[in-house]
Design a protein around this motif. Structure first.
Motif, PDB file in Angstrom:
ATOM      1  N   UNK A   8       0.850  -1.190   0.000  1.00 35.25           N
ATOM      2  CA  UNK A   8       0.000   0.000   0.000  1.00 35.25           C
ATOM      3  C   UNK A   8       0.889   1.245   0.000  1.00 35.25           C
ATOM      4  N   UNK A   9       0.318   2.330  -0.508  1.00 34.87           N
ATOM      5  CA  UNK A   9       1.051   3.594  -0.528  1.00 34.87           C
ATOM      6  C   UNK A   9       0.059   4.740  -0.557  1.00 34.87           C
ATOM      7  N   UNK A  10       0.304   5.747   0.290  1.00 36.24           N
ATOM      8  CA  UNK A  10      -0.529   6.941   0.342  1.00 36.24           C
ATOM      9  C   UNK A  10       0.287   8.160  -0.079  1.00 36.24           C
ATOM     10  N   UNK A  11      -0.366   9.103  -0.707  1.00 32.89           N
ATOM     11  CA  UNK A  11       0.188  10.421  -0.937  1.00 32.89           C
ATOM     12  C   UNK A  11      -0.774  11.411  -0.287  1.00 32.89           C
ATOM     13  N   UNK A  12      -0.313  12.041   0.802  1.00 31.55           N
ATOM     14  CA  UNK A  12      -1.195  12.896   1.600  1.00 31.55           C
ATOM     15  C   UNK A  12      -2.387  12.055   2.069  1.00 31.55           C
ATOM     16  N   UNK A  42       3.883   3.861  -9.693  1.00 37.55           N
ATOM     17  CA  UNK A  42       4.148   3.864  -8.252  1.00 37.55           C
ATOM     18  C   UNK A  42       4.571   2.479  -7.785  1.00 37.55           C
ATOM     19  N   UNK A  43       3.890   1.450  -8.267  1.00 39.21           N
ATOM     20  CA  UNK A  43       4.254   0.075  -7.904  1.00 39.21           C
ATOM     21  C   UNK A  43       5.678  -0.239  -8.355  1.00 39.21           C
ATOM     22  N   UNK A  44       6.014   0.125  -9.589  1.00 45.05           N
ATOM     23  CA  UNK A  44       7.351  -0.139 -10.096  1.00 45.05           C
ATOM     24  C   UNK A  44       8.411   0.588  -9.271  1.00 45.05           C
ATOM     25  N   UNK A  45       8.117   1.813  -8.888  1.00 42.91           N
ATOM     26  CA  UNK A  45       9.089   2.583  -8.093  1.00 42.91           C
ATOM     27  C   UNK A  45       9.277   1.997  -6.704  1.00 42.91           C
ATOM     28  N   UNK A  46       8.234   1.407  -6.152  1.00 44.09           N
ATOM     29  CA  UNK A  46       8.375   0.740  -4.862  1.00 44.09           C
ATOM     30  C   UNK A  46       9.229  -0.512  -5.001  1.00 44.09           C
ATOM     31  N   UNK A  47       9.010  -1.277  -6.056  1.00 43.99           N
ATOM     32  CA  UNK A  47       9.836  -2.466  -6.299  1.00 43.99           C
ATOM     33  C   UNK A  47      11.312  -2.085  -6.389  1.00 43.99           C
ATOM     34  N   UNK A  48      11.576  -0.948  -7.028  1.00 45.49           N
ATOM     35  CA  UNK A  48      12.952  -0.510  -7.256  1.00 45.49           C
ATOM     36  C   UNK A  48      13.523   0.296  -6.091  1.00 45.49           C
ATOM     37  N   UNK A  49      12.734   0.548  -5.069  1.00 43.51           N
ATOM     38  CA  UNK A  49      13.231   1.266  -3.909  1.00 43.51           C
ATOM     39  C   UNK A  49      13.246   2.770  -4.054  1.00 43.51           C
ATOM     40  N   UNK A  76      13.841   0.466 -17.007  1.00 42.01           N
ATOM     41  CA  UNK A  76      13.708   1.501 -18.026  1.00 42.01           C
ATOM     42  C   UNK A  76      12.494   2.346 -17.676  1.00 42.01           C
ATOM     43  N   UNK A  77      12.714   3.607 -17.235  1.00 41.49           N
ATOM     44  CA  UNK A  77      11.578   4.459 -16.879  1.00 41.49           C
ATOM     45  C   UNK A  77      10.847   4.957 -18.111  1.00 41.49           C
ATOM     46  N   UNK A  78       9.605   5.402 -17.905  1.00 45.67           N
ATOM     47  CA  UNK A  78       8.849   5.965 -19.026  1.00 45.67           C
ATOM     48  C   UNK A  78       9.505   7.252 -19.511  1.00 45.67           C
ATOM     49  N   UNK A  79      10.010   8.065 -18.587  1.00 45.40           N
ATOM     50  CA  UNK A  79      10.698   9.290 -18.968  1.00 45.40           C
ATOM     51  C   UNK A  79      12.142   8.936 -19.344  1.00 45.40           C
ATOM     52  N   UNK A 149      18.698  -9.947 -13.641  1.00 47.96           N
ATOM     53  CA  UNK A 149      17.870 -11.126 -13.388  1.00 47.96           C
ATOM     54  C   UNK A 149      16.389 -10.781 -13.477  1.00 47.96           C
ATOM     55  N   UNK A 150      16.072  -9.519 -13.188  1.00 50.38           N
ATOM     56  CA  UNK A 150      14.695  -9.005 -13.292  1.00 50.38           C
ATOM     57  C   UNK A 150      14.739  -7.728 -14.119  1.00 50.38           C
ATOM     58  N   UNK A 151      13.837  -7.628 -15.079  1.00 52.59           N
ATOM     59  CA  UNK A 151      13.779  -6.464 -15.952  1.00 52.59           C
ATOM     60  C   UNK A 151      12.423  -5.795 -15.786  1.00 52.59           C
ATOM     61  N   UNK A 152      12.436  -4.496 -15.460  1.00 56.25           N
ATOM     62  CA  UNK A 152      11.214  -3.724 -15.266  1.00 56.25           C
ATOM     63  C   UNK A 152      11.199  -2.599 -16.298  1.00 56.25           C
ATOM     64  N   UNK A 153      10.193  -2.599 -17.151  1.00 58.87           N
ATOM     65  CA  UNK A 153      10.124  -1.653 -18.268  1.00 58.87           C
ATOM     66  C   UNK A 153       8.807  -0.893 -18.210  1.00 58.87           C
ATOM     67  N   UNK A 154       8.892   0.427 -18.167  1.00 58.77           N
ATOM     68  CA  UNK A 154       7.701   1.278 -18.120  1.00 58.77           C
ATOM     69  C   UNK A 154       7.471   1.860 -19.518  1.00 58.77           C
TER      70      UNK A 154
END
Length: 293
Positions: A8-12, A42-49, A76-79, A149-154
């Protein structure tokens, strides 16, 4: 295997992720689907710390994901995040060294990747001199250079023409065949359908569907069939056991009502004349996505 459990993650005061759970298996391509603002990035960024969860856990091969573990991940980020005035090969090789490769291995991996991605002829060019599609391919090379070993692509296919898409698909399939776990997001559902083994759908910060492609087709599909006959198929409109979805002369797509057999409809068609084809209609990923969200 990557395991995301009750994250879970909250913003404000806004809950962006609510008890998100899914797995990404070794050697499999997992498509991560959701509308803008659904919680994918947000999920991807949590996985990546990059972000910390406010609840839940992320593990890799049964171990909590720490910074040393993340060194074995590719992202690979979207930006676009590469340096525009740095030469392509020089930059990718440098990123490989940052991930712990020695200079020789980093250079060898860079040459191999640029060749696979059809960028070998642009190795000495500055990134800003490349088209947006070629810059996208360079970013994919940067994510792969250290043999993760794990590839995360946005959104890895954003800005790619059909030829470039096929090149990238080939590279990603090759990595998965070697046992790499691949998690990627994309709005291009037809491409996801071509590429992925598993699908995770997120909506409003919650996982609404997950599983293998065929599993989801079975779960969300209806008993729908396509019939093609020699003559007109209009008689199906009056058949009490079916609902016609689409009809065009001798071709009809219909759903069979609960408790009735598709074979009964086939026999009824055969009694009326020649049947050219009778096949089940498999729901597309787009149809599954629309129903799941």
């Amino acid at each position: 295997m990557l395991k995301v459990t009750s994250v879970s993650r909250d913003f404000a005061d806004h809950r962006v992720l609510d008890e998100v759970s899914f797995d990404v298996h070794s050697g499999r391509m997992t498509g991560f689907l959701g509308a803008n603002g659904s919680g994918k990035t947000t999920t991807m960024r949590i996985i990546l710390g990059v972000l910390a969860p406010h609840g839940g856990t992320v593990t890799w091969q049964g171990t909590p994901v720490t910074q040393p573990v993340r060194q074995r991940f590719g992202y690979m980020p979207e930006e676009r995040g590469l340096y525009p005035k740095m030469k392509v090969a020089e930059q990718i090789s440098w990123l490989g060294r940052l991930h712990g490769l020695d200079d020789r291995t980093a250079q060898d991996n860079t040459r191999q990747l640029l060749d696979q991605l059809d960028l070998a002829g642009r190795a000495g060019d500055k990134l800003e001199e490349l088209s947006l599609g070629n810059q996208q391919r360079a970013q994919i090379a940067a994510a792969l250079v250290h043999d993760p070993e794990l590839l995360i692509l946005d959104e890895p296919f954003s800005g790619l023409d059909p030829i470039a898409v096929d090149i990238v698909l080939r590279v990603l399939r090759d990595r998965a065949a070697r046992g790499v776990s691949v998690l990627f997001s994309s709005h291009q559902l037809a491409l996801v359908e071509r590429l992925c083994d598993d699908v995770v759908i997120i909506s409003g910060g919650r996982i609404t569907a997950s599983g293998g492609r065929q599993e989801l087709r079975n779960r969300y599909g209806t008993a729908r069939f396509e019939l093609v006959v020699d003559s007109d198929a209009g008689w199906l409109r009056d058949h009490p056991e079916v609902s016609v979805v689409d009809m065009d002369g001798p071709r009809a797509v219909f759903e069979v009502h609960n408790g009735h057999s598709d074979q009964q409809i086939l026999h009824a068609a055969l009694r009326r004349g020649e049947v050219r084809s009778f096949t089940p209609v498999v729901p597309t990923l787009e149809e599954i996505f629309k129903e799941a969200v």
